[in-house]
Write an enzyme that holds these catalytic residues in place. Structure first.
Site: not given
Length: 339
Positions: A115, A255, A285
């Site tokens: 990520c 993020h 996500n």
């Protein structure tokens, strides 16, 4: 030699058409839709169609970024794809993206920093363009996590979706664009986020498939604790070294891990005065694509304005943290991008 200033000339994103609501994932994960909303603030996520792979999503996001930047693929010298869910172990997904875009001659490579990958790739692009200011770099982050999730695992199945984001990096006027980066990794915490099987240590077999070892696994509490301990000081340090203070940051693009976590991170990092880009409520996500998808939406919606001080923050598997501080130069934004 005078320093070559580089920056983001255009952004793009692509989210698959299939929207998956909380009720659908909740039933399989053994929780309620209300539980997902309360724990994550996520209402829905997107899943790739059966005939869509990571490179397909990446190509669509890339085309949108190139269009906004007004840069033809023939002028791209580097194509960097950040993904932990590539189309296959080989060839690199970036080569498939290059071929689909017609980017002959561009140097292509993949990176896998989970990520944090987009910010890491952005740092590489910044360095490459600074060394060769007659060229441009295309940075794409794309993930299809729906293919590696255990639908019964409430720690992961309720969080992740599929998507892609991209940016074109090139020369910008003096004293604008990218100011600096802070990249850090901690292999001692590598077990917090993992996919155990499918590599050289535990190759694919009937046994690994039956054991579910190819699924994505995450220690959610461990990740949250790691992020809250390590990310705020890294963000504060990067901003401080550039001669600014957290309250001077105009836009924060973190993020999109979990809504509750993002809210807490904003407070701990002293960024409550910044406009925070959030897409997780609708998309969940999306792994490495999380930061560039949020950046693109902030760019196209007008959340980011010309001259704004923008802070990007990626964090995740590794464990890894990537932060980037930049002055925003508003691109000429088209009315829409490819759906």
């Amino acid at each position: 030699m005078a320093k070559q200033f580089t920056g983001i000339l255009g952004t793009g994103s692509y989210l698959p058409k299939e929207e998956v609501a909380n009720e659908e994932v909740a039933a399989k994960a053994g929780v309620t839709a209300e539980w997902i909303q309360r724990k994550t603030q996520i209402s829905a996520r997107r899943h790739a169609a059966p005939d869509e792979a990571t490179s397909d999503l990446a190509v669509r996001a890339a085309r949108n970024a190139l269009s906004q930047a007004g840069v033809d693929i023939g002028r791209i010298g580097y194509i960097i794809v950040s993904t932990s869910t590539g189309d296959s172990p080989q060839p690199p997904t970036s080569y498939l993206v290059q071929d689909a875009l017609g980017g002959r001659g561009a140097a292509c490579f993949d990176i896998n920093v989970v990520c944090s990958g987009f910010v890491y790739a952005l740092a590489l692009a910044d360095s490459l363009v600074a060394l060769r200011p007659d060229t441009y770099a295309l940075v794409v982050a794309a993930d299809v996590y729906s293919r590696i999730l255990d639908a019964t695992d409430r720690r992961t199945a309720v969080l992740f979706g599929d998507g892609a984001g991209a940016a074109v990096v090139g020369p910008v006027p003096e004293r604008s664009g990218i100011i600096g980066f802070d990249l850090t990794s901690d292999g001692a915490a590598s077990q917090l986020i993992r996919v155990d099987a499918g590599g050289s240590r535990l190759p694919a077999s009937h046994e690994t498939v039956e054991a579910g070892d190819h699924f994505f696994r995450m220690d959610g509490r461990g990740v949250r604790n790691y992020v809250m301990e390590h990310v705020p000081p890294i963000l504060e340090g990067l901003v401080s070294r550039a001669g600014f203070r957290p309250h001077e940051v105009d836009v924060f693009v973190p993020h999109q891990a979990n809504g509750v976590m993002v809210t807490e991170l904003v407070e701990r990092a002293g960024l409550t005065g910044a406009r925070t880009a959030r897409t997780l409520e609708r998309y969940g996500n999306v792994g490495s694509a999380s930061v560039p998808v949020a950046l693109d939406e902030a760019n196209r919606s007008g959340l980011i304005k010309d001259g704004d001080l923008v802070l990007l923050a990626g964090f995740g598997g590794g464990m890894s943290i990537g932060a980037c501080l930049l002055h925003w130069s508003a691109p000429t934004v088209p009315v829409s991008q490819e759906a």
